[in-house]
Design an enzyme around this catalytic site. Structure first.
Site, PDB file in Angstrom:
ATOM      1  N   LEU A 176      -0.345  14.688 -49.480  1.00  0.00           N
ATOM      2  CA  LEU A 176      -1.757  15.009 -49.658  1.00  0.00           C
ATOM      3  C   LEU A 176      -1.891  16.366 -50.353  1.00  0.00           C
ATOM      4  CD1 LEU A 176      -3.297  13.935 -46.239  1.00  0.00           C
ATOM      5  CD2 LEU A 176      -3.649  12.848 -48.451  1.00  0.00           C
ATOM      6  N   ASP A 213       2.324  16.312 -44.203  1.00  0.00           N
ATOM      7  CA  ASP A 213       1.449  15.475 -45.017  1.00  0.00           C
ATOM      8  C   ASP A 213       2.252  14.643 -46.018  1.00  0.00           C
ATOM      9  OD1 ASP A 213       2.334  17.511 -46.569  1.00  0.00           O
ATOM     10  OD2 ASP A 213       0.397  17.996 -47.483  1.00  0.00           O
TER      11      ASP A 213
END
Length: 434
Positions: free
Chosen positions: A310, A352
């Site tokens: 991300l 992430d």
């Protein structure tokens, strides 16, 4: 008429060599004459016995009954009697004998002497006692198991029950009277899903030993698990004579087994699953990648490994809080999972960072897939009601023969992702891509 010498000799020989103990006993109980067999049975020599009485060698607990029977013969109430009783052996132990007594009267009709026949039944009585003790022990064992085991014995044609304990009522919840016409009536209470299998077995013409499990339905609707075992019993001529069976209530054990299986399955799931997102974890995706490499080395198909993370995830945590960051990760994983085929594998390997294994896809097919993926709106609405757009970077590497490990393949995808991310930052005018 007086006996001849020859007849008297035959009598003497018969008395001495008879296979059972013989004695002449006076009306008051003293031994007048005894044979060798009686001497051997009681352990006393002949001379010693002729100086004793039957009262001296009879065990006290049997003497009263013997005396009463003697009195009845002397009074003429009985002509003779038989009695199983214990004798004192010369060695100090007790032995069992079967005594048969008749009275010889003189010419005036007065009692002259008793003829006593003593058979050695000591071994037989001990076997009987052992059998009795075994039966008593068996009865205690059966009673002890009555609460959880149904024990039964029937003829080979199952026409009736020879024996059944209280276990049937305790387990099946029904009175034994329901088996009055046939021991196999219990089959009527077997669970419908098990009925055909159980009824087929017990309707066999020649029953054999069995060991099976099935379920029953009790009157109140409770389902129980039964462990049913049995054997055919044969007589000395090897003819089938009896069928014996047991049925144990193993419901509790079954429930424990099911709980254990569920716990093991849950433990297995936890070792393979990322706790936050519910998708595969780092350990599981590495195992799947290694298996894919082995398969491709053998069958030379194609697959592509994708590395995603991300963008600006730290800003989400700093701006909206760590709970919002967790919500973003879960939402992103769910949205990715919805776009995949059943053969594709998705995992979170930390923070992430995500990994996607596209089985059977080459670089060109992966590019088409990712063009579609990048055009999709990845949005997440937090519990607070705020909504944000998620962006991510990705890179992929098609498997090559020089890639021999999961880590090497992952490094190649990570490198491609980093290059793409750096290009993206350069296009946007950024200099820091870390």
């Amino acid at each position: 008429m007086k006996q001849s010498w020859e007849q008297q000799g035959m009598f003497e020989a018969t008395f001495e060599h008879c296979a059972v103990g013989l004695a002449h006993v006076s009306p008051n109980g003293n031994f007048i004459r005894v044979n060798k067999k009686l001497s051997e049975f009681l352990g006393y020599d002949v001379n010693t016995l002729t100086n004793m009485s039957y009262q001296d060698i009879t065990v006290d607990t049997h003497l009263e009954k013997d005396n009463k029977l003697v009195a009845k013969v002397l009074s003429g109430e009985l002509d003779n009697y038989s009695l199983e009783k214990k004798y004192h052996h010369a060695a100090g132990h007790e032995v069992w004998g079967k005594l048969t007594v008749s009275l010889v009267r003189d010419e005036a009709g007065e009692p002259d002497y008793f003829i006593s026949v003593v058979e050695d039944i000591d071994k037989m009585k001990k076997v009987e006692m052992e059998l009795f003790q075994a039966e008593a022990l068996f009865s205690e064992i059966v009673s002890a198991f009555s609460s959880r085991t149904y024990i039964w014995v029937a003829p080979p044609d199952f026409s009736r029950l020879y024996f059944a304990n209280e276990g049937f009522q305790n387990i099946f919840g029904r009175d034994l009277s329901v088996l009055s016409e046939s021991p196999l009536a219990f089959v009527n209470f077997v669970h419908p899903e098990d009925f055909k299998r159980v009824s087929k077995f017990f309707n066999r013409k020649r029953p054999h030993s069995w060991d099976m499990q099935y379920r029953i339905i009790c009157p109140e609707g409770e389902v129980k698990h039964i462990h049913d075992r049995g054997i055919p019993l044969y007589d000395e001529d090897k003819k089938l004579s009896l069928i014996a069976g047991t049925a144990d209530d193993i419901t509790k054990v079954k429930h424990q087994e099911e709980a254990l299986v569920d716990a093991i399955a849950e433990l297995d799931r936890l070792t393979k699953t990322d706790v936050l997102t519910g998708i595969a974890n780092r350990r599981e995706i590495f195992l799947q990648i290694e298996q894919t490499i082995k398969m491709m080395k053998r069958d030379t198909p194609v697959s592509t490994l994708v590395y995603l993370d991300l963008d600006n995830f730290k800003n989400i945590n700093d701006t909206y809080g760590h709970q919002a960051g967790d919500e973003a990760l879960v939402a992103f994983a769910n949205m990715l999972a919805d776009t995949l085929r059943e053969t594709d594998k998705l995992a979170r390997i930390g923070g992430d960072e995500f990994v996607l294994l596209l089985s059977g896809s080459n670089t060109e097919e992966a590019e088409v897939f990712f063009e579609r993926l990048l055009s999709m709106p990845f949005k997440v609405r937090f519990d607070s009601g705020e909504e944000i757009q998620l962006s991510f970077s990705l890179g992929w590497a098609e498997w090559r023969s020089d890639i021999t490990s999961a880590q090497a393949w992952l490094d190649a995808a990570d490198k491609a992702m980093f290059s793409q991310k750096r290009q993206h930052h350069e296009d946007a005018g950024y200099t820091d891509v870390c």
